[in-house]
Design an enzyme around this catalytic site. Structure first.
Site, short mmCIF file in Angstrom:
data_model
loop_
_atom_site.label_atom_id
_atom_site.label_comp_id
_atom_site.label_asym_id
_atom_site.label_seq_id
_atom_site.Cartn_x
_atom_site.Cartn_y
_atom_site.Cartn_z
N ILE A 146 0.85 -1.21 0.00
CA ILE A 146 0.00 0.00 0.00
C ILE A 146 0.88 1.25 0.00
O ILE A 146 0.66 2.19 -0.77
CB ILE A 146 -0.98 0.02 1.20
N ARG A 226 -4.14 2.47 11.05
CA ARG A 226 -5.03 2.07 12.13
C ARG A 226 -5.16 3.21 13.12
O ARG A 226 -4.18 3.90 13.41
CB ARG A 226 -4.46 0.82 12.83
N ASP A 250 -8.97 8.66 8.29
CA ASP A 250 -9.96 7.66 7.89
C ASP A 250 -10.21 6.65 9.00
O ASP A 250 -11.20 5.93 8.97
CB ASP A 250 -9.48 6.93 6.63
N GLU A 255 -14.13 3.56 16.81
CA GLU A 255 -14.97 3.66 15.62
C GLU A 255 -16.31 3.01 15.90
O GLU A 255 -16.34 1.95 16.52
CB GLU A 255 -14.28 2.96 14.43
N HIS A 274 -13.72 5.39 7.81
CA HIS A 274 -13.02 4.11 7.57
C HIS A 274 -13.47 3.48 6.24
O HIS A 274 -13.98 2.35 6.22
CB HIS A 274 -13.24 3.13 8.73
#
Lengths: 314, 314
Positions: A146, A226, A250, A255, A274
């Site tokens: 990524i 994270r 994000d 969450e 997210h």
């Protein structure tokens, strides 16, 4: 072989599984008394916990995420359960998200949004303040696929890309890669700092007051890794004191982000729920990995790709 | 030689002009009785109009913009005044702006912004709705260097790029280029439609009810060209009736956008205050073009680059 499905399966993909022969798919809401007979889990959730507690047959879990920090890895290891993630399918969507964040700050879109609440036309104030990405520096914590995907996109905009990893080994699309310790020094001089590290004991609250205190160039901080890698209170303080020019987030320590969080109302902060790895074809892309692993598992008892190192946690 | 300066000049660039010898720079607010003696104008504004009316010596105007639709082109032509624009310096900033708009829609940032007003976490609603740019189609009206710059960036994201121009000739970074007539047909099937055409009699209200009525695929409409190329009422109707999925607008029929415009309050509309071509080094980049033209003008009475065709208007 009984598969507990806790993610999504199209009719087409259910047919593909049925065609494998001795395969029965049980959806999570129909688990009933079958927990002790499950061999394979696709996805994760509450019903998986009773399978883990009751089944001696469980030998393969295919998660539908890249990060696996929310799974009981020690128990998997003790019970010799193979775990695969879907790492590899997030590079494109997350890279695009990071480019969207960076360009929104660089090109004054975030500033325009803030002014818009008052129907305020701020062209003359910001036209000469905004900038292009040419020759900007972005430091990316995490140089896996990524991180490399993000760096590749940034190179198309003439950005200097610096990667940070434990080992500091060169990686594709990075102008250079440094180790953790030098990472903070590089971040201090950067225009943007991006976190895409997995969550481990070592990365928890990596972005803490000591980190933000060292920033010299008011970077924009971006978290697509994270939430718990960031000390949220320290981040809010760093924004309030302008150690950071802004943030794009994000992921969050809790969450969904609680409705009372001050982050919701802060200017120069982009909040997305997210979603950075999401895209319409995600279910199919995840299934393709699961199917490859399942067919190998049926034949050999092992999995083919994306096996998680249960000690390292990724 | 007297130069009327109506844009910006750094101390360094003033020194460069002074070093040319017989050159006097007069700033707009110090024009006084000098209007009739001006040879060259850099930029444009009120004082320029009195020069145009009074000076027989004016032979060269260097605008500080790419579009020159706001200048009295017919009068320039009648008086044999050479006009240059600064076309060429906008490709990078405008390309980046268009990518920012497109990625904001594709990746759910625009949807997240709308939900944020209510502190609303919409991850589960949009995670599988958002998309990557891979294999999306973007139709760009205008295939000059800015259009090509946009197309080049989009190709780095795997986008199919279709250009529209009067002549329909192939252009770099476009998978294909079609003529005006076919352009609407292509736009009807596109994911994004971008306007970067100059404003001329032919492009005024080009994007009108007849255009929007033909859209089949609910594209997002992006305007980084000129405001009057769009019939604003038709655009608002097309958004209200979901002929368009959204819009990103940097230019408007009236600027600043009036505080009473319904556009300010519409979801799925990004508004930026005519900044897409702006960047911190703009003044220097514009001066570099002016300086090159001025030195040639002093030597030969003609200009070297970026001369505008006064009949065509660009």
């Amino acid at each position: 072989m009984k598969i507990l499905n806790l993610f999504e399966l199209s009719a087409q993909n259910r047919a593909k599984l049925a065609a494998l022969g001795d395969v029965e798919v049980i959806d999570g809401d129909k688990l009933g008394g079958n927990a002790k007979n499950i061999d394979v889990i696709y996805g994760w959730g509450k019903p998986a916990e009773s399978v883990l507690a009751q089944s001696n047959k469980l030998k393969f879990v295919q998660s539908n995420s890249a990060g696996v920090d929310y799974l009981p890895l020690a128990e998997f290891k003790a019970k010799q359960i193979s775990l695969a993630n879907v790492s590899g399918i997030h590079a494109e969507p997350i890279s695009e998200m990071v480019l969207a964040y960076i360009l929104s700050f660089a090109r004054g879109i975030e500033a325009s949004h803030a002014a818009r609440r008052e129907h305020n036309w701020i062209g003359d104030q910001i036209r000469n303040q905004i900038y292009t990405l040419t020759n900007r520096t972005v430091v990316i914590f995490g140089t896996g696929h990524i991180g490399q995907g993000i760096a590749e996109k940034l190179k198309a905009f003439g950005v200097t890309t610096i990667g940070v990893s434990r080992h500091g080994r060169p990686a594709a699309h990075f102008d250079r890669v440094v180790t953790d310790k030098s990472g903070t020094v590089e971040a201090a001089k950067a225009d943007f700092v991006v976190n895409i590290m997995p969550l481990t004991a070592e990365t928890r609250h990596f972005f803490n007051p000591a980190f933000f205190d060292q920033m010299e160039n008011q970077p924009v901080f971006i978290n697509v890794g994270r939430g718990p890698s960031v000390d949220t209170k320290a981040l809010i303080d760093a924004l309030d004191t302008h150690q950071l020019a802004g943030a794009a987030l994000d992921v969050f320590e809790n969450e969904p982000l609680e409705a009372t969080s001050p982050l919701w109302e802060m200017d120069n902060v982009i909040i997305t729920p997210h979603i950075s790895g999401g895209f319409r074809e995600y279910g199919q892309a995840a299934f393709n990995i699961f199917y490859k692993n399942l067919t190998t598992f049926i034949q050999t008892g092992t999995i083919a790709i994306n096996q998680v190192n249960l000690s390292a946690g990724y």
